[in-house]
Design a protein around this motif. Structure first.
Motif, PDB file in Angstrom:
ATOM      1  N   ALA A   1      64.073 -10.098 106.160  1.00 26.84           N
ATOM      2  CA  ALA A   1      63.155  -8.970 106.348  1.00 26.84           C
ATOM      3  C   ALA A   1      62.012  -9.138 105.345  1.00 26.84           C
ATOM      4  O   ALA A   1      62.234  -9.534 104.201  1.00 26.84           O
ATOM      5  CB  ALA A   1      63.848  -7.641 106.141  1.00 26.84           C
ATOM      6  N   MET A   2      60.802  -8.863 105.809  1.00 28.54           N
ATOM      7  CA  MET A   2      59.635  -8.907 104.932  1.00 28.54           C
ATOM      8  C   MET A   2      58.908  -7.584 105.011  1.00 28.54           C
ATOM      9  O   MET A   2      58.913  -6.916 106.054  1.00 28.54           O
ATOM     10  CB  MET A   2      58.678 -10.030 105.361  1.00 28.54           C
ATOM     11  CG  MET A   2      59.265 -11.409 105.179  1.00 28.54           C
ATOM     12  SD  MET A   2      58.077 -12.692 105.628  1.00 28.54           S
ATOM     13  CE  MET A   2      59.109 -14.133 105.426  1.00 28.54           C
ATOM     14  N   SER A   3      58.270  -7.218 103.911  1.00 26.42           N
ATOM     15  CA  SER A   3      57.496  -5.979 103.867  1.00 26.42           C
ATOM     16  C   SER A   3      56.267  -6.201 103.008  1.00 26.42           C
ATOM     17  O   SER A   3      56.188  -7.166 102.233  1.00 26.42           O
ATOM     18  CB  SER A   3      58.343  -4.833 103.309  1.00 26.42           C
ATOM     19  OG  SER A   3      58.756  -5.139 101.990  1.00 26.42           O
ATOM     20  N   VAL A   4      55.290  -5.313 103.175  1.00 27.33           N
ATOM     21  CA  VAL A   4      54.057  -5.411 102.411  1.00 27.33           C
ATOM     22  C   VAL A   4      53.736  -4.060 101.793  1.00 27.33           C
ATOM     23  O   VAL A   4      53.982  -3.018 102.400  1.00 27.33           O
ATOM     24  CB  VAL A   4      52.899  -5.924 103.302  1.00 27.33           C
ATOM     25  CG1 VAL A   4      52.601  -4.958 104.426  1.00 27.33           C
ATOM     26  CG2 VAL A   4      51.664  -6.233 102.486  1.00 27.33           C
ATOM     27  N   ASP A   5      53.229  -4.093 100.572  1.00 26.12           N
ATOM     28  CA  ASP A   5      52.799  -2.878  99.870  1.00 26.12           C
ATOM     29  C   ASP A   5      51.348  -3.077  99.457  1.00 26.12           C
ATOM     30  O   ASP A   5      51.063  -3.702  98.438  1.00 26.12           O
ATOM     31  CB  ASP A   5      53.683  -2.636  98.650  1.00 26.12           C
ATOM     32  CG  ASP A   5      53.414  -1.299  97.959  1.00 26.12           C
ATOM     33  OD1 ASP A   5      52.278  -0.795  98.090  1.00 26.12           O
ATOM     34  OD2 ASP A   5      54.314  -0.782  97.287  1.00 26.12           O
ATOM     35  N   THR A   6      50.440  -2.571 100.276  1.00 27.03           N
ATOM     36  CA  THR A   6      49.022  -2.794 100.009  1.00 27.03           C
ATOM     37  C   THR A   6      48.563  -2.076  98.742  1.00 27.03           C
ATOM     38  O   THR A   6      47.658  -2.551  98.062  1.00 27.03           O
ATOM     39  CB  THR A   6      48.163  -2.356 101.206  1.00 27.03           C
ATOM     40  OG1 THR A   6      48.481  -0.997 101.532  1.00 27.03           O
ATOM     41  CG2 THR A   6      48.443  -3.230 102.420  1.00 27.03           C
ATOM     42  N   ALA A   7      49.194  -0.965  98.406  1.00 30.48           N
ATOM     43  CA  ALA A   7      48.794  -0.227  97.204  1.00 30.48           C
ATOM     44  C   ALA A   7      49.069  -1.049  95.945  1.00 30.48           C
ATOM     45  O   ALA A   7      48.310  -0.995  94.978  1.00 30.48           O
ATOM     46  CB  ALA A   7      49.518   1.100  97.150  1.00 30.48           C
ATOM     47  N   LYS A   8      50.166  -1.803  95.970  1.00 31.93           N
ATOM     48  CA  LYS A   8      50.523  -2.629  94.815  1.00 31.93           C
ATOM     49  C   LYS A   8      50.029  -4.064  94.948  1.00 31.93           C
ATOM     50  O   LYS A   8      50.216  -4.874  94.046  1.00 31.93           O
ATOM     51  CB  LYS A   8      52.041  -2.633  94.626  1.00 31.93           C
ATOM     52  CG  LYS A   8      52.631  -1.290  94.225  1.00 31.93           C
ATOM     53  CD  LYS A   8      54.130  -1.416  93.980  1.00 31.93           C
ATOM     54  CE  LYS A   8      54.729  -0.101  93.520  1.00 31.93           C
ATOM     55  NZ  LYS A   8      56.196  -0.208  93.294  1.00 31.93           N
TER      56      LYS A   8
END
Lengths: 118, 106
Positions: free
Chosen positions: A68-75
């Protein structure tokens, strides 16, 4: 130039979950596609998967059931989890940025060694 | 699944030309990229989209493809060129890497 830095535990027990984060500096995570690639000791490169800034993913079919992959644009970060690991998952894990106009990788992290062992 | 085939090793005499091949079905219909990896380091892009060099890569590195084979050519080989080289393409749904070729400069 953008810089990528992998972080996470260097040792994971068999059957547990490997979790890594890639922190992007010198540029925004938005507008690009990002990848995880691994390299077992003394072996070749293996693509794990891609994620773009909107969270859309493509995974290696051979790993898809565990990845599973995820992205956190804020960080300005993106992450990888790989479940039910075994010794075969011992590798240097790289994060990389896909070129905006093509499929090549010009920007890579330095890599982080993850060892699966009890 | 799509596969890319590279020779395990290639040797070249100092100052001569090395050619590293990458075979795949109808490889010419895809953009092929090449990376150089030295021990303990991350891969470095040396050729993208078949025959383009990123800034900072010497002109001695060039790429081509014909039929079912893409080729990385290194002219006037230097000792510092010794490394593992990988070809790479995107087949539309997955990223594929070749198995890698170890280049030895004699």
């Amino acid at each position: 130039q953008v810089q990528l830095q992998e972080s996470g535990p260097g040792l994971v027990k068999p059957s547990e979950t490997l979790s890594l984060t890639c922190t992007v500096s010198g540029g925004s995570i938005s507008g690009y596609s990002w990848s995880w690639i691994r390299q077992p000791p003394e072996k070749g490169l293996e693509w794990i998967g891609n994620i773009d800034y909107s969270g859309s993913t493509n995974y290696n079919p051979s790993l898809k059931s565990r990845v599973a992959m995820s992205v956190d644009t804020a960080k300005n970060q993106f992450s990888l989890t790989l479940s039910s690991v075994s010794a075969a998952d011992t590798a240097v894990y790289y994060c990389a940025r896909r070129a905006p106009s093509g499929s090549w990788y010009r920007d890579w992290g330095q890599g982080t060694l993850v060892t699966v062992s009890s | 699944s799509y596969e890319l085939t590279q020779p395990l090793s290639v040797s070249v005499a100092l100052g001569q030309t090395a050619r590293i091949t990458c075979g795949g079905d109808n490889i010419g219909s895809n953009d092929v990229h090449w990376y150089q990896q030295k021990p303990g380091q991350a891969p470095v892009l040396v050729i993208y989209r078949d025959n383009n060099r990123p800034s900072g890569i010497p002109e001695r590195f060039s790429g081509s493809h014909s039929g079912n084979t893409a080729t990385l050519t290194i002219s006037r080989a230097q000792a510092g060129d010794e490394a593992d080289f990988y070809c790479h393409l995107w087949d539309g749904s997955t990223v594929v890497f070749g198995g890698g070729t170890k280049l030895t400069v004699l």
